[in-house]
Design an enzyme around this catalytic site. Sequence first.
Site, PDB file in Angstrom:
ATOM      1  N   ALA A 140       0.896  -1.162   0.000  1.00 30.43           N
ATOM      2  CA  ALA A 140       0.000   0.000   0.000  1.00 30.43           C
ATOM      3  C   ALA A 140       0.926   1.201   0.000  1.00 30.43           C
ATOM      4  O   ALA A 140       1.695   1.393   0.937  1.00 30.43           O
ATOM      5  CB  ALA A 140      -0.882   0.000   1.240  1.00 30.43           C
ATOM      6  N   TYR A 235     -14.452   4.427  -2.321  1.00 34.52           N
ATOM      7  CA  TYR A 235     -13.625   3.224  -2.415  1.00 34.52           C
ATOM      8  C   TYR A 235     -13.872   2.440  -3.707  1.00 34.52           C
ATOM      9  O   TYR A 235     -13.212   2.687  -4.714  1.00 34.52           O
ATOM     10  CB  TYR A 235     -13.745   2.324  -1.157  1.00 34.52           C
ATOM     11  CG  TYR A 235     -12.518   1.463  -1.069  1.00 34.52           C
ATOM     12  CD1 TYR A 235     -11.456   1.799  -0.228  1.00 34.52           C
ATOM     13  CD2 TYR A 235     -12.359   0.358  -1.908  1.00 34.52           C
ATOM     14  CE1 TYR A 235     -10.285   1.056  -0.231  1.00 34.52           C
ATOM     15  CE2 TYR A 235     -11.194  -0.387  -1.917  1.00 34.52           C
ATOM     16  CZ  TYR A 235     -10.170  -0.038  -1.072  1.00 34.52           C
ATOM     17  OH  TYR A 235      -9.007  -0.768  -1.085  1.00 34.52           O
TER      18      TYR A 235
HETATM   19  P1  NAD Z   1      -0.029  -1.206   5.408  1.00 35.42           P
HETATM   20  O1  NAD Z   1       0.129   0.258   5.240  1.00 35.42           O
HETATM   21  O2  NAD Z   1      -0.167  -1.731   6.805  1.00 35.42           O
HETATM   22  O3  NAD Z   1       1.231  -1.989   4.751  1.00 35.42           O
HETATM   23  C1  NAD Z   1       1.810  -1.620   3.563  1.00 35.42           C
HETATM   24  C2  NAD Z   1       3.115  -2.369   3.351  1.00 35.42           C
HETATM   25  O4  NAD Z   1       3.663  -1.949   2.087  1.00 35.42           O
HETATM   26  C3  NAD Z   1       4.199  -2.089   4.391  1.00 35.42           C
HETATM   27  O5  NAD Z   1       4.926  -3.275   4.642  1.00 35.42           O
HETATM   28  C4  NAD Z   1       5.112  -1.083   3.685  1.00 35.42           C
HETATM   29  O6  NAD Z   1       6.476  -1.087   4.133  1.00 35.42           O
HETATM   30  C5  NAD Z   1       5.020  -1.607   2.265  1.00 35.42           C
HETATM   31  N1  NAD Z   1       5.402  -0.620   1.248  1.00 35.42           N
HETATM   32  C6  NAD Z   1       4.781   0.539   0.910  1.00 35.42           C
HETATM   33  N2  NAD Z   1       5.420   1.129  -0.127  1.00 35.42           N
HETATM   34  C7  NAD Z   1       6.450   0.315  -0.449  1.00 35.42           C
HETATM   35  C8  NAD Z   1       7.475   0.359  -1.421  1.00 35.42           C
HETATM   36  N3  NAD Z   1       7.579   1.356  -2.316  1.00 35.42           N
HETATM   37  N4  NAD Z   1       8.383  -0.646  -1.444  1.00 35.42           N
HETATM   38  C9  NAD Z   1       8.333  -1.672  -0.553  1.00 35.42           C
HETATM   39  N5  NAD Z   1       7.375  -1.776   0.371  1.00 35.42           N
HETATM   40  C10 NAD Z   1       6.450  -0.792   0.427  1.00 35.42           C
HETATM   41  O7  NAD Z   1      -1.230  -1.626   4.471  1.00 35.42           O
HETATM   42  P2  NAD Z   1      -2.400  -2.727   4.557  1.00 35.42           P
HETATM   43  O8  NAD Z   1      -3.633  -2.058   5.026  1.00 35.42           O
HETATM   44  O9  NAD Z   1      -1.927  -3.961   5.226  1.00 35.42           O
HETATM   45  O10 NAD Z   1      -2.628  -2.991   2.994  1.00 35.42           O
HETATM   46  C11 NAD Z   1      -2.034  -4.063   2.299  1.00 35.42           C
HETATM   47  C12 NAD Z   1      -2.969  -4.491   1.175  1.00 35.42           C
HETATM   48  O11 NAD Z   1      -4.187  -4.963   1.737  1.00 35.42           O
HETATM   49  C13 NAD Z   1      -3.348  -3.341   0.222  1.00 35.42           C
HETATM   50  O12 NAD Z   1      -3.436  -3.843  -1.079  1.00 35.42           O
HETATM   51  C14 NAD Z   1      -4.740  -2.947   0.720  1.00 35.42           C
HETATM   52  O13 NAD Z   1      -5.535  -2.337  -0.278  1.00 35.42           O
HETATM   53  C15 NAD Z   1      -5.278  -4.311   1.118  1.00 35.42           C
HETATM   54  N6  NAD Z   1      -6.447  -4.257   2.025  1.00 35.42           N
HETATM   55  C16 NAD Z   1      -6.421  -3.485   3.146  1.00 35.42           C
HETATM   56  C17 NAD Z   1      -7.551  -3.428   3.965  1.00 35.42           C
HETATM   57  C18 NAD Z   1      -7.573  -2.579   5.218  1.00 35.42           C
HETATM   58  O14 NAD Z   1      -8.659  -2.350   5.783  1.00 35.42           O
HETATM   59  N7  NAD Z   1      -6.455  -2.116   5.707  1.00 35.42           N
HETATM   60  C19 NAD Z   1      -8.700  -4.174   3.626  1.00 35.42           C
HETATM   61  C20 NAD Z   1      -8.679  -4.983   2.503  1.00 35.42           C
HETATM   62  C21 NAD Z   1      -7.538  -5.007   1.687  1.00 35.42           C
END
Ligand code: NAD
Length: 388
Positions: A140, A235
């Site tokens: 993300a 969204y």
């Molecule tokens: P988060 O912010 O907790 O984690 C993001 C991760 O991406 C971290 O490990 C960060 O270091 C890494 N990252 C970001 N930019 C980077 C880069 N340029 N290079 C390397 N690493 C990088 O996010 P999250 O909420 O766990 O989201 C992860 C996925 O899950 C996303 O695709 C999001 O859309 C999806 N998702 C999230 C939710 C929610 O409610 N949070 C719900 C459904 C799906």
Amino acid sequence: MIIKPKTRGFICLTAHPVGCERNVAEQIAYVNRSGTIDGGPKNVLIIGASTGYGLASRIVASFGCGANTVGVFFERLADGDKPASAGWYNSTALKKYAEKEGLIAENINGDAFSDEVKEKTIEAIKSKLGQVDCVVYSLASPKRTDPRTGETYRSVLKPIGGKFKSKTVNVDSGEIGDVEIESATAEEIVGTVKVMGGEDWELWMQTLLRENVLSDRAKTVAYSYLGPKITKPIYSEGTIGRAKEDLDRAADAITHMLANIGGRAHISVNKAVVTQASSAIPVVPLYIAILFRVMREKNLHEGCIEQMYRLFKNHLYGSDESVDTDGRIRIDNLEMREDVQEAVIEIWNKASTENLRGITDIDAYRKEFLKLFGFGIGGIDYDADVSL
Ligand code: NAD
């Protein structure tokens, strides 16, 4: 040094190493209590491994499946009297606990969108694991530089085709107000798809396949979100929704690409949870504060680790092969249950600054947000000196 939370809107500028380690330990304990996952992967690459869903995936792979892991993330190291970011402390703790169990856990800190980090990752897989049988894509990010053109794209969270006006909460002050967000421009839509869509996932899988580091029948999974009516304009029907549609497209392309090795790409639609990414989306914190109240009352509450354990055990490596009409795994099934959504809407319509704490779980939301950075955890002395 004594570290206290320093929040600015939806970000916290500090993180507590002891608290972050405790968060990782708690998730490991959950997986240990839940039991091993038979037939799980043995060597896993997690892209976006340091926080949220990626970290939970890595913990399930390591401690539920006994897998060796390579984790890629983009985190800040400690600098002078500035603590490192939470994801750095989480990943350091994960490595420590995994190695204690005799597992390999390699950390790669850098920009996952770059060729350089892809090359470094391939080297690490070749030298430490040989091949991987599972690749989790859980990035993300607010921006991405396309390695082929050098152009930098930014993702925005905006509606498409008209303004979006909605109720929202200021998490700091607890005030309910209205938010109005202008419609995205064509350029902003393209930018968001470039950053959060499937192109980089495809590049990763192409590189891994070309370098022969994917084992036969390797699986890959990326995470998506659909969500309820309330958040639809911002969204699923907004810029991020377009990016997630592109992720669906990429999943088909990757499954096709992996046909020779019998591999497969999956999309898992996960539930809304408190992470650094979700707290940045307008309207979502109020929705989550209400959803938590409703799901807790119905005994359905899940966080990242419960979701990821269920994904690996029941779906990716279990017997539940059910998918929706678009071929996606739906572990958001409890969030989307009709009775849950009806109860959410009822509270949503009534929520005001005056009754916020009484009818929603805003206090729990705030607590979970601070916990992401290692703060507010029972039994930790936050007045004690800690090493950064
Ligand atoms: P988060 O912010 O907790 O984690 C993001 C991760 O991406 C971290 O490990 C960060 O270091 C890494 N990252 C970001 N930019 C980077 C880069 N340029 N290079 C390397 N690493 C990088 O996010 P999250 O909420 O766990 O989201 C992860 C996925 O899950 C996303 O695709 C999001 O859309 C999806 N998702 C999230 C939710 C929610 O409610 N949070 C719900 C459904 C799906």
